[in-house]
Design an enzyme around this catalytic site. Structure first.
Site, PDB file in Angstrom:
ATOM      1  N   ASP A  42     -18.366   0.217   1.451  1.00 57.02           N
ATOM      2  CA  ASP A  42     -17.042  -0.400   1.307  1.00 57.02           C
ATOM      3  C   ASP A  42     -16.909  -1.608   2.233  1.00 57.02           C
ATOM      4  O   ASP A  42     -15.816  -1.919   2.709  1.00 57.02           O
ATOM      5  CB  ASP A  42     -15.951   0.636   1.616  1.00 57.02           C
ATOM      6  CG  ASP A  42     -14.575   0.183   1.157  1.00 57.02           C
ATOM      7  OD1 ASP A  42     -13.573   0.741   1.651  1.00 57.02           O
ATOM      8  OD2 ASP A  42     -14.490  -0.745   0.325  1.00 57.02           O
ATOM      9  N   LYS A  77     -18.824  -7.335  -0.022  1.00 56.90           N
ATOM     10  CA  LYS A  77     -19.418  -6.954  -1.317  1.00 56.90           C
ATOM     11  C   LYS A  77     -20.806  -7.561  -1.521  1.00 56.90           C
ATOM     12  O   LYS A  77     -21.628  -6.991  -2.218  1.00 56.90           O
ATOM     13  CB  LYS A  77     -18.467  -7.320  -2.464  1.00 56.90           C
ATOM     14  CG  LYS A  77     -17.038  -6.789  -2.249  1.00 56.90           C
ATOM     15  CD  LYS A  77     -17.001  -5.327  -1.808  1.00 56.90           C
ATOM     16  CE  LYS A  77     -15.651  -4.924  -1.227  1.00 56.90           C
ATOM     17  NZ  LYS A  77     -15.693  -3.606  -0.535  1.00 56.90           N
ATOM     18  N   GLU A 102      -6.648  -0.111  -5.073  1.00 55.05           N
ATOM     19  CA  GLU A 102      -5.707   0.658  -4.244  1.00 55.05           C
ATOM     20  C   GLU A 102      -4.294   0.065  -4.290  1.00 55.05           C
ATOM     21  O   GLU A 102      -4.096  -1.137  -4.180  1.00 55.05           O
ATOM     22  CB  GLU A 102      -6.182   0.741  -2.782  1.00 55.05           C
ATOM     23  CG  GLU A 102      -6.583  -0.556  -2.140  1.00 55.05           C
ATOM     24  CD  GLU A 102      -8.062  -0.831  -2.255  1.00 55.05           C
ATOM     25  OE1 GLU A 102      -8.686  -0.358  -3.215  1.00 55.05           O
ATOM     26  OE2 GLU A 102      -8.594  -1.568  -1.421  1.00 55.05           O
ATOM     27  N   ASP A 135     -17.393   1.470  -3.419  1.00 56.56           N
ATOM     28  CA  ASP A 135     -16.022   1.083  -3.759  1.00 56.56           C
ATOM     29  C   ASP A 135     -16.016  -0.324  -4.372  1.00 56.56           C
ATOM     30  O   ASP A 135     -16.938  -1.117  -4.157  1.00 56.56           O
ATOM     31  CB  ASP A 135     -15.132   1.107  -2.510  1.00 56.56           C
ATOM     32  CG  ASP A 135     -13.647   0.939  -2.851  1.00 56.56           C
ATOM     33  OD1 ASP A 135     -12.891   0.444  -1.996  1.00 56.56           O
ATOM     34  OD2 ASP A 135     -13.262   1.287  -3.984  1.00 56.56           O
ATOM     35  N   ASN A 136     -14.993  -0.637  -5.155  1.00 58.56           N
ATOM     36  CA  ASN A 136     -14.701  -2.002  -5.626  1.00 58.56           C
ATOM     37  C   ASN A 136     -15.731  -2.584  -6.591  1.00 58.56           C
ATOM     38  O   ASN A 136     -15.993  -3.794  -6.570  1.00 58.56           O
ATOM     39  CB  ASN A 136     -14.568  -2.960  -4.432  1.00 58.56           C
ATOM     40  CG  ASN A 136     -13.625  -2.453  -3.399  1.00 58.56           C
ATOM     41  OD1 ASN A 136     -14.028  -2.166  -2.270  1.00 58.56           O
ATOM     42  ND2 ASN A 136     -12.354  -2.311  -3.775  1.00 58.56           N
TER      43      ASN A 136
HETATM   44  C1  LIG Z   1     -10.449 -11.190  -5.260  1.00 59.07           C
HETATM   45  C2  LIG Z   1     -10.080  -9.931  -4.485  1.00 59.07           C
HETATM   46  C3  LIG Z   1      -9.959  -9.982  -3.095  1.00 59.07           C
HETATM   47  C4  LIG Z   1      -9.627  -8.819  -2.380  1.00 59.07           C
HETATM   48  C5  LIG Z   1      -9.415  -7.652  -3.082  1.00 59.07           C
HETATM   49  C6  LIG Z   1      -9.048  -6.428  -2.338  1.00 59.07           C
HETATM   50  C7  LIG Z   1     -10.142  -5.627  -1.700  1.00 59.07           C
HETATM   51  C8  LIG Z   1     -10.120  -4.260  -1.938  1.00 59.07           C
HETATM   52  C9  LIG Z   1     -11.062  -3.454  -1.302  1.00 59.07           C
HETATM   53  O1  LIG Z   1     -11.054  -2.095  -1.507  1.00 59.07           O
HETATM   54  C10 LIG Z   1     -12.020  -3.990  -0.448  1.00 59.07           C
HETATM   55  O2  LIG Z   1     -12.913  -3.123   0.134  1.00 59.07           O
HETATM   56  C11 LIG Z   1     -12.032  -5.375  -0.209  1.00 59.07           C
HETATM   57  C12 LIG Z   1     -13.008  -6.000   0.724  1.00 59.07           C
HETATM   58  O3  LIG Z   1     -13.175  -7.219   0.715  1.00 59.07           O
HETATM   59  N1  LIG Z   1     -13.628  -5.197   1.573  1.00 59.07           N
HETATM   60  C13 LIG Z   1     -14.506  -5.750   2.582  1.00 59.07           C
HETATM   61  C14 LIG Z   1     -14.463  -4.824   3.779  1.00 59.07           C
HETATM   62  C15 LIG Z   1     -14.869  -5.224   4.962  1.00 59.07           C
HETATM   63  C16 LIG Z   1     -14.786  -4.339   6.154  1.00 59.07           C
HETATM   64  O4  LIG Z   1     -16.107  -3.969   6.570  1.00 59.07           O
HETATM   65  C17 LIG Z   1     -16.478  -4.720   7.728  1.00 59.07           C
HETATM   66  N2  LIG Z   1     -17.808  -5.250   7.443  1.00 59.07           N
HETATM   67  C18 LIG Z   1     -18.130  -6.137   6.492  1.00 59.07           C
HETATM   68  N3  LIG Z   1     -19.452  -6.346   6.455  1.00 59.07           N
HETATM   69  C19 LIG Z   1     -19.990  -5.579   7.426  1.00 59.07           C
HETATM   70  C20 LIG Z   1     -21.318  -5.368   7.874  1.00 59.07           C
HETATM   71  N4  LIG Z   1     -22.362  -6.008   7.311  1.00 59.07           N
HETATM   72  N5  LIG Z   1     -21.530  -4.494   8.879  1.00 59.07           N
HETATM   73  C21 LIG Z   1     -20.483  -3.852   9.422  1.00 59.07           C
HETATM   74  N6  LIG Z   1     -19.193  -3.993   9.047  1.00 59.07           N
HETATM   75  C22 LIG Z   1     -18.961  -4.874   8.058  1.00 59.07           C
HETATM   76  C23 LIG Z   1     -15.412  -5.757   7.923  1.00 59.07           C
HETATM   77  O5  LIG Z   1     -15.262  -6.095   9.288  1.00 59.07           O
HETATM   78  C24 LIG Z   1     -14.200  -5.045   7.356  1.00 59.07           C
HETATM   79  O6  LIG Z   1     -13.679  -4.088   8.255  1.00 59.07           O
HETATM   80  C25 LIG Z   1     -11.086  -6.189  -0.844  1.00 59.07           C
HETATM   81  C26 LIG Z   1      -9.548  -7.596  -4.458  1.00 59.07           C
HETATM   82  C27 LIG Z   1      -9.868  -8.767  -5.167  1.00 59.07           C
HETATM   83 MG   LIG Z   2     -12.822  -1.190  -0.726  1.00 59.12          MG
END
Ligand SMILES: Cc1ccc(Cc2cc(O)c(O)c(C(=O)NC/C=C/[C@H]3O[C@@H](n4cnc5c(N)ncnc54)[C@H](O)[C@@H]3O)c2)cc1
Ligand SMILES: [Mg+2]
Length: 214
Positions: A141, A144, A199, A169-170
């Site tokens: 999660d 992406k 969500e 997820d997603n």
């Molecule tokens: C167009 C659009 C935009 C947004 C949404 C809505 C939407 C709905 C969702 O359920 C989503 O999970 C997301 C989403 O972007 N999630 C990214 C989540 C990152 C978290 O993980 C952390 N992280 C990211 N890469 C790493 C990594 N390598 N090592 C360690 N931690 C990492 C970050 O520090 C954050 O804590 C977005 C829907 C559609």
């Molecule tokens: Mg998510």
């Protein structure tokens, strides 16, 4: 200075849930995200699917990629049998600090190890640093564009065994096309899609469950 959304989410947990009661923490976050401020937690609808996959599997060794505020960490850890361990990776220090407090408030710190760092750096260190042979369950999660490279990295590091379950997820929104194409076409995975919604919204989204065949 202005507070951040994760800080306001933590305040809502501390105000509207009971310390040591994971279900009340989950409900408080879902209420906050539905009625106050949307946040990118897996949420209650996809969360129920996550619960059923975890309950069916009863995993001992769990890896979560992307802790954020710890919502799915709490959802998973509350279902783990005694002695089971969840390692969750989060490279944003501010989010990690909030997540630690959410996990502690839920009373689940004994089952959870939150590691502050990037998945790409820590996946290769799981064996020597945490004494992990293989994972039984992985929840993806995080960003992406990291799902596919991190899955290949887990394969290369020998962290997946016959029967390891990956739950992503997603897979529709935001979407992970390269990852989906891989797990659905690779002979090393048996994959299936659980249709749901993004969500706290009516937009389509879903979870992809992929069993590693070894
Ligand atoms: C167009 C659009 C935009 C947004 C949404 C809505 C939407 C709905 C969702 O359920 C989503 O999970 C997301 C989403 O972007 N999630 C990214 C989540 C990152 C978290 O993980 C952390 N992280 C990211 N890469 C790493 C990594 N390598 N090592 C360690 N931690 C990492 C970050 O520090 C954050 O804590 C977005 C829907 C559609
Ligand atoms: Mg998510």
């Amino acid at each position: 200075t202005k507070s951040t959304r994760p800080q306001r989410l933590l305040k809502a947990v501390q105000k509207h849930s009971t310390r040591g009661d994971p279900q009340s923490v989950i409900s408080a976050i879902d209420h906050f995200c539905r009625h106050r401020e949307w946040a990118m937690n897996v949420g209650d609808e996809k969360g129920s699917i996550l619960d059923s996959v975890v309950s069916e599997l009863n995993p001992e060794k769990v890896l979560e990629l992307g802790t954020y505020c710890g919502y799915s960490t709490v959802r998973i850890a509350r279902l783990l049998p005694p002695g089971a361990r969840l390692i969750t990776l989060e490279f944003n220090a501010d989010y990690a600090a909030i997540a630690r407090q959410v996990i502690a408030w839920a009373g689940l710190e004994d089952k959870v190890q939150l590691v502050e760092g990037a998945s790409g750096d820590w996946i290769p260190r799981m064996k020597e640093h945490f004494g992990i042979e293989t994972f039984d369950f992985v929840f993806l999660d995080h960003w992406k564009d990291r799902y596919l490279p991190d899955t290949k990295l887990m394969e290369d590091c020998g962290l997946l065994r016959k029967g390891t379950v990956l739950l992503a997820d997603n897979v529709i929104c935001p979407g992970v096309p390269d990852y989906l194409e891989y797990v659905r076409n690779s002979l090393s995975y048996k994959s299936c899609y659980f249709k749901s919604h993004l969500e706290y919204t009516k937009a389509e989204d879903g979870l992809e469950k992929s069993v590693f065949l070894g």
